[in-house]
Scaffold this motif. Structure first.
Motif, PDB file in Angstrom:
ATOM      1  N   ARG A   1      32.368  26.135  25.677  1.00  0.00           N
ATOM      2  CA  ARG A   1      33.345  27.141  25.262  1.00  0.00           C
ATOM      3  C   ARG A   1      33.032  28.487  25.893  1.00  0.00           C
ATOM      4  NH1 ARG A   1      33.581  31.041  21.333  1.00  0.00           N
ATOM      5  NH2 ARG A   1      35.663  31.515  20.467  1.00  0.00           N
ATOM      6  N   THR A   2      31.759  28.833  25.958  1.00  0.00           N
ATOM      7  CA  THR A   2      31.339  30.099  26.567  1.00  0.00           C
ATOM      8  C   THR A   2      31.751  30.157  28.033  1.00  0.00           C
ATOM      9  OG1 THR A   2      29.446  30.280  25.062  1.00  0.00           O
ATOM     10  CG2 THR A   2      29.338  31.553  27.104  1.00  0.00           C
ATOM     11  N   ILE A   3      31.539  29.063  28.761  1.00  0.00           N
ATOM     12  CA  ILE A   3      31.902  29.006  30.174  1.00  0.00           C
ATOM     13  C   ILE A   3      33.418  29.117  30.338  1.00  0.00           C
ATOM     14  CG2 ILE A   3      31.914  27.546  32.229  1.00  0.00           C
ATOM     15  CD1 ILE A   3      29.283  26.338  31.228  1.00  0.00           C
ATOM     16  N   GLU A   4      34.163  28.386  29.524  1.00  0.00           N
ATOM     17  CA  GLU A   4      35.623  28.388  29.615  1.00  0.00           C
ATOM     18  C   GLU A   4      36.185  29.796  29.405  1.00  0.00           C
ATOM     19  OE1 GLU A   4      39.476  27.578  26.921  1.00  0.00           O
ATOM     20  OE2 GLU A   4      37.546  26.805  26.211  1.00  0.00           O
ATOM     21  N   ILE A   5      35.708  30.478  28.362  1.00  0.00           N
ATOM     22  CA  ILE A   5      36.242  31.806  28.061  1.00  0.00           C
ATOM     23  C   ILE A   5      35.806  32.821  29.113  1.00  0.00           C
ATOM     24  CG2 ILE A   5      36.246  33.680  26.371  1.00  0.00           C
ATOM     25  CD1 ILE A   5      36.003  31.596  24.176  1.00  0.00           C
ATOM     26  N   SER A   6      34.593  32.715  29.608  1.00  0.00           N
ATOM     27  CA  SER A   6      34.139  33.615  30.673  1.00  0.00           C
ATOM     28  C   SER A   6      35.049  33.499  31.885  1.00  0.00           C
ATOM     29  CB  SER A   6      32.692  33.296  31.070  1.00  0.00           C
ATOM     30  OG  SER A   6      31.799  33.542  30.005  1.00  0.00           O
ATOM     31  N   ARG A   7      35.391  32.280  32.262  1.00  0.00           N
ATOM     32  CA  ARG A   7      36.271  32.058  33.417  1.00  0.00           C
ATOM     33  C   ARG A   7      37.671  32.585  33.146  1.00  0.00           C
ATOM     34  NH1 ARG A   7      34.305  25.867  34.897  1.00  0.00           N
ATOM     35  NH2 ARG A   7      32.371  26.472  35.975  1.00  0.00           N
ATOM     36  N   LEU A   8      38.155  32.421  31.920  1.00  0.00           N
ATOM     37  CA  LEU A   8      39.475  32.917  31.559  1.00  0.00           C
ATOM     38  C   LEU A   8      39.537  34.438  31.687  1.00  0.00           C
ATOM     39  CD1 LEU A   8      42.320  32.736  30.301  1.00  0.00           C
ATOM     40  CD2 LEU A   8      41.198  32.743  28.049  1.00  0.00           C
ATOM     41  N   ILE A   9      38.524  35.125  31.189  1.00  0.00           N
ATOM     42  CA  ILE A   9      38.496  36.588  31.281  1.00  0.00           C
ATOM     43  C   ILE A   9      38.459  37.023  32.734  1.00  0.00           C
ATOM     44  CG2 ILE A   9      37.222  38.683  30.663  1.00  0.00           C
ATOM     45  CD1 ILE A   9      36.094  37.072  28.258  1.00  0.00           C
ATOM     46  N   GLY A  10      37.614  36.379  33.538  1.00  0.00           N
ATOM     47  CA  GLY A  10      37.519  36.715  34.951  1.00  0.00           C
ATOM     48  C   GLY A  10      38.843  36.523  35.670  1.00  0.00           C
ATOM     49  N   ARG A  11      39.511  35.382  35.439  1.00  0.00           N
ATOM     50  CA  ARG A  11      40.812  35.121  36.077  1.00  0.00           C
ATOM     51  C   ARG A  11      41.842  36.161  35.666  1.00  0.00           C
ATOM     52  NH1 ARG A  11      39.855  29.803  34.402  1.00  0.00           N
ATOM     53  NH2 ARG A  11      41.422  29.971  32.757  1.00  0.00           N
ATOM     54  N   SER A  12      41.830  36.520  34.394  1.00  0.00           N
ATOM     55  CA  SER A  12      42.807  37.472  33.878  1.00  0.00           C
ATOM     56  C   SER A  12      42.642  38.842  34.518  1.00  0.00           C
ATOM     57  CB  SER A  12      42.672  37.581  32.354  1.00  0.00           C
ATOM     58  OG  SER A  12      42.877  36.327  31.730  1.00  0.00           O
ATOM     59  N   LEU A  13      41.401  39.281  34.681  1.00  0.00           N
ATOM     60  CA  LEU A  13      41.155  40.593  35.269  1.00  0.00           C
ATOM     61  C   LEU A  13      41.432  40.593  36.773  1.00  0.00           C
ATOM     62  CD1 LEU A  13      37.885  41.584  33.362  1.00  0.00           C
ATOM     63  CD2 LEU A  13      40.233  42.314  32.875  1.00  0.00           C
ATOM     64  N   ARG A  14      41.056  39.527  37.458  1.00  0.00           N
ATOM     65  CA  ARG A  14      41.282  39.460  38.908  1.00  0.00           C
ATOM     66  C   ARG A  14      42.767  39.421  39.261  1.00  0.00           C
ATOM     67  NH1 ARG A  14      36.689  36.089  38.579  1.00  0.00           N
ATOM     68  NH2 ARG A  14      37.969  34.190  38.543  1.00  0.00           N
ATOM     69  N   ALA A  15      43.602  39.044  38.294  1.00  0.00           N
ATOM     70  CA  ALA A  15      45.037  38.976  38.554  1.00  0.00           C
ATOM     71  C   ALA A  15      45.639  40.344  38.841  1.00  0.00           C
ATOM     72  CB  ALA A  15      45.763  38.343  37.356  1.00  0.00           C
ATOM     73  N   ILE A  16      44.940  41.421  38.447  1.00  0.00           N
ATOM     74  CA  ILE A  16      45.507  42.758  38.650  1.00  0.00           C
ATOM     75  C   ILE A  16      44.557  43.634  39.482  1.00  0.00           C
ATOM     76  CG2 ILE A  16      47.061  42.737  36.681  1.00  0.00           C
ATOM     77  CD1 ILE A  16      43.778  44.476  36.219  1.00  0.00           C
ATOM     78  N   VAL A  17      43.737  43.003  40.329  1.00  0.00           N
ATOM     79  CA  VAL A  17      42.788  43.736  41.164  1.00  0.00           C
ATOM     80  C   VAL A  17      43.077  43.486  42.641  1.00  0.00           C
ATOM     81  CG1 VAL A  17      40.359  43.990  41.824  1.00  0.00           C
ATOM     82  CG2 VAL A  17      40.965  43.709  39.421  1.00  0.00           C
ATOM     83  N   ASP A  18      43.120  44.572  43.423  1.00  0.00           N
ATOM     84  CA  ASP A  18      43.193  44.482  44.883  1.00  0.00           C
ATOM     85  C   ASP A  18      41.751  44.474  45.391  1.00  0.00           C
ATOM     86  OD1 ASP A  18      43.342  44.880  47.610  1.00  0.00           O
ATOM     87  OD2 ASP A  18      44.855  46.461  47.506  1.00  0.00           O
ATOM     88  N   ASN A  19      41.262  43.302  45.753  1.00  0.00           N
ATOM     89  CA  ASN A  19      39.859  43.163  46.145  1.00  0.00           C
ATOM     90  C   ASN A  19      39.502  44.013  47.362  1.00  0.00           C
ATOM     91  OD1 ASN A  19      39.206  41.365  44.086  1.00  0.00           O
ATOM     92  ND2 ASN A  19      39.734  39.579  45.299  1.00  0.00           N
ATOM     93  N   ASP A  20      40.425  44.153  48.290  1.00  0.00           N
ATOM     94  CA  ASP A  20      40.151  44.955  49.482  1.00  0.00           C
ATOM     95  C   ASP A  20      39.958  46.423  49.117  1.00  0.00           C
ATOM     96  OD1 ASP A  20      40.337  42.711  51.059  1.00  0.00           O
ATOM     97  OD2 ASP A  20      42.436  43.046  51.598  1.00  0.00           O
ATOM     98  N   ALA A  21      40.773  46.930  48.201  1.00  0.00           N
ATOM     99  CA  ALA A  21      40.662  48.333  47.784  1.00  0.00           C
ATOM    100  C   ALA A  21      39.374  48.592  47.004  1.00  0.00           C
ATOM    101  CB  ALA A  21      41.873  48.727  46.937  1.00  0.00           C
ATOM    102  N   LEU A  22      38.828  47.550  46.400  1.00  0.00           N
ATOM    103  CA  LEU A  22      37.579  47.699  45.653  1.00  0.00           C
ATOM    104  C   LEU A  22      36.391  47.903  46.580  1.00  0.00           C
ATOM    105  CD1 LEU A  22      36.095  47.604  42.909  1.00  0.00           C
ATOM    106  CD2 LEU A  22      36.067  45.103  43.110  1.00  0.00           C
ATOM    107  N   GLY A  23      36.499  47.436  47.808  1.00  0.00           N
ATOM    108  CA  GLY A  23      35.370  47.529  48.725  1.00  0.00           C
ATOM    109  C   GLY A  23      34.365  46.432  48.437  1.00  0.00           C
ATOM    110  N   GLU A  24      33.349  46.342  49.258  1.00  0.00           N
ATOM    111  CA  GLU A  24      32.386  45.251  49.133  1.00  0.00           C
ATOM    112  C   GLU A  24      31.392  45.533  48.012  1.00  0.00           C
ATOM    113  OE1 GLU A  24      29.652  42.648  52.213  1.00  0.00           O
ATOM    114  OE2 GLU A  24      31.606  43.411  52.831  1.00  0.00           O
ATOM    115  N   ARG A  25      31.859  45.349  46.791  1.00  0.00           N
ATOM    116  CA  ARG A  25      31.023  45.555  45.603  1.00  0.00           C
ATOM    117  C   ARG A  25      31.444  44.589  44.508  1.00  0.00           C
ATOM    118  NH1 ARG A  25      33.414  50.288  46.677  1.00  0.00           N
ATOM    119  NH2 ARG A  25      31.392  51.266  47.040  1.00  0.00           N
TER     120      ARG A  25
END
Length: 224
Positions: free
Chosen positions: A73-97
């Motif tokens: 359950r911990t793994i599943e929810i961690s992945r869900l949170i990560g997917r949800s946040l990445r949906a609204i992030v421009d990775n290129d604008a974040l830079g290599e971090r």
């Protein structure tokens, strides 16, 4: 629901999100590196980790470190949170971090994954604003907001933001993640005690989207 920004002293950015009796601490860490498989691309990455303190529920929960492995359950929810946040992030604008959002449940009374996503967004937004203020990036890499809420069917009635007693007895349980523009990121829905119709599904989706919009207003106030 209430957000308390800058809740901890040492985190790059943090917020305590409280929703009824559920309380989740969300803290952002920023590292000037990315996972090995992304090195050299000039793009960043956002990830998340979720866990519950042993005394977050009525019965003490053993720490995963003592069990020798992460709970499914911990793994599943961690992945869900990560997917949800990445949906609204421009990775290129974040830079290599790498930005890691740690979500630790202090008190659980239902809806902890939804609270973690909504609070995780606030922590991420605050971290991005700090990166801009420190001159590390030119503009925020966030392309939208994101929030999550639970919906359920109890006795044929749709209800928003279920507490534990409602969640454990609901005929239908749904978790909905949506952006500020009303785009769906993820919908998790299943029948527990009874089946549900397309009309009931539509009613739950409408209620969930309305709830996410209310959360978006609170998030905006929290980040100033």
């Amino acid at each position: 629901m209430h957000f308390t920004p800058a809740y901890t002293r040492n985190a790059y950015a943090s917020v305590l999100v409280e929703c009824g009796s559920t309380r989740v601490l969300c803290a952002a860490s920023v590292e000037e590196r990315v996972p090995k498989w992304m090195a050299g691309r000039g793009s960043g990455w956002v990830t998340a980790e979720y866990d519950m303190l042993p005394a977050a529920t009525g019965e003490r929960r053993r720490r995963d470190s003592r069990k020798g492995k992460l709970d499914g359950r911990t793994i599943e929810i961690s992945r869900l949170i990560g997917r949800s946040l990445r949906a609204i992030v421009d990775n290129d604008a974040l830079g290599e971090r790498l930005v890691t959002i740690d979500c630790d449940v202090l008190d659980a009374d239902g809806g902890t994954r939804c609270a973690a996503i909504s609070g995780g967004y606030v922590a991420l937004d605050l971290a991005c604003r700090r990166l801009v203020a420190e001159g590390l990036i030119e503009a925020s890499p966030l392309t939208d907001t994101v929030a999550a809420v639970s919906i359920g069917m109890l006795g044929g009635e749709a209800r928003l933001d279920l507490e534990y007693v409602e969640d454990s007895t609901a005929d239908v349980d749904m978790n909905l993640v949506a952006t500020g523009r009303g785009q769906l990121v993820e919908v998790q829905s299943s029948a527990e005690g009874a089946t549900f119709s397309c009309a009931e599904l539509d009613a739950m989706l409408d209620m969930g989207l309305a709830g996410c919009e209310r959360i978006r207003v609170l998030q905006a106030a929290a980040v100033g």
